[in-house]
Design an enzyme around this catalytic site. Structure first.
Site, short mmCIF file in Angstrom:
data_model
loop_
_atom_site.label_atom_id
_atom_site.label_comp_id
_atom_site.label_asym_id
_atom_site.label_seq_id
_atom_site.Cartn_x
_atom_site.Cartn_y
_atom_site.Cartn_z
N ILE A 105 0.82 -1.21 0.00
CA ILE A 105 0.00 0.00 0.00
C ILE A 105 0.86 1.26 0.00
O ILE A 105 1.97 1.26 0.54
CB ILE A 105 -0.98 -0.01 1.21
N CYS A 106 0.32 2.29 -0.62
CA CYS A 106 0.87 3.64 -0.61
C CYS A 106 2.25 3.69 -1.27
O CYS A 106 2.37 3.45 -2.46
CB CYS A 106 0.88 4.18 0.82
N HIS A 107 3.30 3.99 -0.52
CA HIS A 107 4.67 4.03 -1.06
C HIS A 107 5.33 2.65 -1.06
O HIS A 107 6.45 2.50 -1.54
CB HIS A 107 5.53 5.01 -0.24
N SER A 158 -2.79 -0.86 -3.11
CA SER A 158 -3.74 0.18 -2.76
C SER A 158 -3.01 1.52 -2.66
O SER A 158 -1.79 1.56 -2.54
CB SER A 158 -4.43 -0.18 -1.44
#
Length: 180
Positions: A105-107, A158
Site C-alpha cells: 500500500i501507498c509508497h 492500494s
C-alpha cells in the site's frame, strides 16, 4: 495463514501497519513483524513519530518459505530504506519466485520496483510512484485497490490509508485462496 509484514526499523506509516496486521489476526491468521534490525520499529503518522512495535523476527533469521503471504506497508521513509537493503529486496523477490501473494500500500511498491517484480503487472500506489512503476515496466492505475493475478502470484495494491478497508478485504480474500 502465516503473513510476513516487512518494515524498516523506522518510517512505516502506522495505520498501514496496524490495520492490515489486525485484519490478519481477526481472520485467524498469524502476522509476523519482520525488520532488518531487532528491537522495535518506529512508526509514523505521516511525518510525525507515532508508536513503536516490537520486531518478531530479524530479516536475516527468516525466509519467504516460512510464510504464506507478504504485506508491505507504506510510509515515505519505510520503503525507501527497504529498497536500499539487499536482504529486504531479496526477501520480497522470493515471494514472487515462490508464487506467494504480496500486498502493498501507498509508497510500499517502491520496494517492489527495486525487486524488479512489477514488469507486466498492473498496480496502484500513492500517485507520486506512478512514473517509477511505469519506468519499471508496470502499468499504474488510480484505483482504490487493484488485484493483479496476471503473473506468478497475486499482487494486491492500494493507494493510501483511506483505502485500507478495501485493501484489507482484497488481500485477505487473495491470501485465503493461496493458503486454503
Amino acid at each position: 495463514m502465516k503473513v510476513a509484514f516487512l518494515t524498516a526499523p523506522e518510517g512505516v506509516e502506522q495505520v498501514e501497519l496496524t490495520d492490515p496486521y489486525q485484519a490478519v489476526e481477526k481472520a485467524g491468521g498469524t502476522p509476523t513483524l519482520i525488520s532488518p534490525k531487532s528491537g522495535k520499529v518506529q512508526a509514523f503518522n505521516h511525518l510525525d513519530k507515532a508508536d513503536t512495535f516490537p520486531v518478531d523476527k530479524v530479516l536475516a533469521d527468516t525466509s519467504a518459505a516460512e510464510y504464506d503471504a507478504l504485506v508491505l506497508p507504506g510510509g515515505v521513509a519505510n520503503p525507501d530504506f527497504l529498497r536500499m537493503d539487499e536482504k529486504a529486496v531479496a526477501f520480497v523477490r522470493d515471494f514472487f519466485e515462490q508464487g506467494k501473494p504480496v500486498a502493498s500500500i501507498c509508497h510500499g511498491p517502491w520496494t517492489l520496483v527495486e525487486a524488479d517484480v512489477v514488469r507486466g503487472r498492473t498496480l496502484t500506489s500513492w500517485p507520486s510512484l506512478r512514473t517509477d512503476i511505469t519506468n519499471a515496466g508496470g502499468v499504474w492505475v488510480d484505483e482504490q485497490v487493484k488485484v493483479c493475478t496476471g503473473g506468478p502470484n497475486a499482487l494486491i495494491t492500494s493507494r493510501k490509508p483511506a483505502d485500507l478497508p478495501a485493501f484489507c478485504e482484497a488481500f485477505l480474500r487473495e491470501f485465503g485462496k493461496a493458503s486454503g
